[in-house]
Design an enzyme around this catalytic site. Structure first.
Site, PDB file in Angstrom:
ATOM      1  N   GLY A  14      37.659  11.299  12.898  1.00 57.51           N
ATOM      2  CA  GLY A  14      37.649  12.504  12.080  1.00 57.51           C
ATOM      3  C   GLY A  14      37.157  12.223  10.687  1.00 57.51           C
ATOM      4  O   GLY A  14      36.837  11.082  10.327  1.00 57.51           O
ATOM      5  N   GLY A  69      37.191  11.643   2.893  1.00 62.25           N
ATOM      6  CA  GLY A  69      36.548  10.498   3.525  1.00 62.25           C
ATOM      7  C   GLY A  69      36.810  10.439   5.010  1.00 62.25           C
ATOM      8  O   GLY A  69      37.529  11.270   5.572  1.00 62.25           O
ATOM      9  N   VAL A 100      38.079   9.061   8.855  1.00 59.14           N
ATOM     10  CA  VAL A 100      39.332   8.604   9.454  1.00 59.14           C
ATOM     11  C   VAL A 100      38.987   7.873  10.749  1.00 59.14           C
ATOM     12  O   VAL A 100      38.205   8.368  11.567  1.00 59.14           O
ATOM     13  CB  VAL A 100      40.285   9.782   9.747  1.00 59.14           C
ATOM     14  N   LYS A 155      42.547   5.942   7.062  1.00 62.62           N
ATOM     15  CA  LYS A 155      41.792   6.906   6.268  1.00 62.62           C
ATOM     16  C   LYS A 155      41.275   6.243   5.006  1.00 62.62           C
ATOM     17  O   LYS A 155      42.026   5.577   4.287  1.00 62.62           O
ATOM     18  CB  LYS A 155      42.681   8.098   5.913  1.00 62.62           C
ATOM     19  N   ASP A 168      45.898  23.042   2.237  1.00 60.40           N
ATOM     20  CA  ASP A 168      44.662  23.056   3.023  1.00 60.40           C
ATOM     21  C   ASP A 168      44.981  23.116   4.518  1.00 60.40           C
ATOM     22  O   ASP A 168      44.480  22.313   5.311  1.00 60.40           O
ATOM     23  CB  ASP A 168      43.823  21.820   2.700  1.00 60.40           C
TER      24      ASP A 168
END
Length: 409
Positions: A7, A12, A14, A29, A132
């Protein structure tokens, strides 16, 4: 040990990995320097690290919370490295939705939402504001018969505070309406907005942006609606159920204004002789109106057909009295329906004495002192003075149409 990329968020990439000492699955991450809110040195803890510790603890808390736990963190050159738990098997909600054809069943969506409400409520009590919430930041554990969802990626998060936030960090398409309107927002209402938008996507498969909704450009799945037999001069009418409420748009169509004046909004359902407006928005170039739908009910045209084309004089008198009261109330509120006919009258048939309600205000106007000189509505129902003098007024026109309503076959 690091393996494939699984992901990427705004901070940034992952990667999937395993902890060397015990081969526990982890997610790794990488957060590049500019995205780390605090100065990168040994004395200051990055915000994302602090938030994850507050909400889910450290390595000792793996699997105990509705958010993924932070196992370790450190700096590498100008990057912040976060090592988090990685439930196996699992996938982010975006990938899970794609595997289900883009949408999921209402019962499963309800399960997911209940879990997310509990998770965000727990976070807020601990002083953590995710900011988010979207499908990419939700992990679905798929190893059991009932999938479980976990929140992740706190890189855009903040601490809950009493005063409003005045800068936004996160996905702008998910920002709350008040951010666009007033330039400020709070944790609670923002989280509710993002969860509501997520629920809509789970059920309809569309990702609607906040600005799109504010501008009246919200996508709607028409597969979820059943078309009724009735249709007015403006377009078809669908039966449906309200899933959530959205903020109003700035420019209000005449039909919306008339319905609000005549029967109010969602809080007025069943209280007036006109059906209430529950919600409205735009879909491409179409205006979508969501109104109450009494059950059981049918339009007067259908009701008359079921009675052999005519009704008894006593029942006709009851209907006429109700219509007179309804139109009198509307005129006092400044609303002129202008298209009263059997197709625009709803009959509630759930009681021993049927009750009639007015629907379809698309041809309506506001009551005015001076005559109208343009006619909108069914020409066969236009008053005689329109044909004779090319003008008409609300009162006499309404009397004409109510008396001409098809109650005698």
């Amino acid at each position: 040990m690091q393996f494939r990329q699984i992901g990427e968020d705004v901070c940034g990439p992952v990667y999937a990995g395993f902890r060397s000492i015990d081969y526990v699955p982890v997610a790794i991450k990488y957060v590049k320097g500019p995205h780390v809110p605090y100065e990168m040195n040994a004395y200051k803890i990055p915000v994302e690290v602090a938030l994850m510790h507050k909400v889910a603890g450290g390595p000792e808390s793996v699997g105990n919370f509705s958010t993924v736990s932070l196992l370790d963190w450190y700096y590498l050159d100008q990057q912040l490295i976060l090592i988090t738990e990685r439930p196996v098997p699992s996938q982010n909600l975006t990938t899970y939705l794609d595997s289900q054809g883009g949408v999921i069943e209402e019962q499963e969506a309800k399960t997911f939402l209940n879990q997310l409400v509990d998770a965000t409520d727990e976070m807020h009590r601990k002083g953590v504001f995710h900011r988010d919430i979207k499908s990419e930041n939700i992990l679905v554990e798929i190893g059991s018969s009932v999938p479980c969802v976990r929140l992740m990626n706190f890189g855009c998060g903040s601490f809950v505070q009493e005063r409003p936030h005045h800068t936004f960090s996160g996905t702008l398409a998910c920002a709350p309406p008040e951010w666009y309107v007033r330039g400020e927002y709070k944790a609670g209402p923002t989280t509710v907005w993002q969860l509501g938008a997520l629920l809509y996507r789970l059920l309809h498969g569309f990702r609607n942006s906040t600005m799109g909704i504010l501008c009246g450009k919200m996508q709607l799945s028409r597969d979820s609606a059943t078309q009724l037999s009735q249709e007015d001069v403006c377009g078809p009418v669908y039966a449906g159920f309200r899933l959530m409420d959205y903020v109003p748009i700035y420019k209000i169509p005449v039909e919306v204004a008339l319905m609000h004046k005549a029967a109010g909004g969602p809080e007025s359902v069943g209280k007036f002789a006109a059906v209430s407006l529950l919600d409205w928005y735009y879909l491409d170039q179409d205006l979508i109106l969501v109104t109450e739908r009494p059950v059981p009910s049918e339009v007067l045209t259908t009701y008359l057909d079921s009675q052999g084309g005519i009704i008894e004089e006593r029942e006709a008198k009851t209907f006429l009295n109700q219509l007179v009261d309804a139109t009198d109330e509307m005129h006092r509120k400044g609303v002129f329906h202008r298209d009263i006919k059997s197709d625009n009258i709803l009959v509630e048939i759930g009681s021993s004495v049927p009750c009639v309600r007015l629907v379809n205000f698309g041809c309506g106007s506001f009551v005015q002192e001076r005559p109208h000189h343009t006619f909108s509505g069914t020409l066969a129902c236009a008053p005689p003075e329109w044909y004779v003098r090319g003008e008409y007024q609300a009162g006499p026109t309404t009397v004409w149409q109510v008396l001409c309503t098809r109650s005698s076959g």
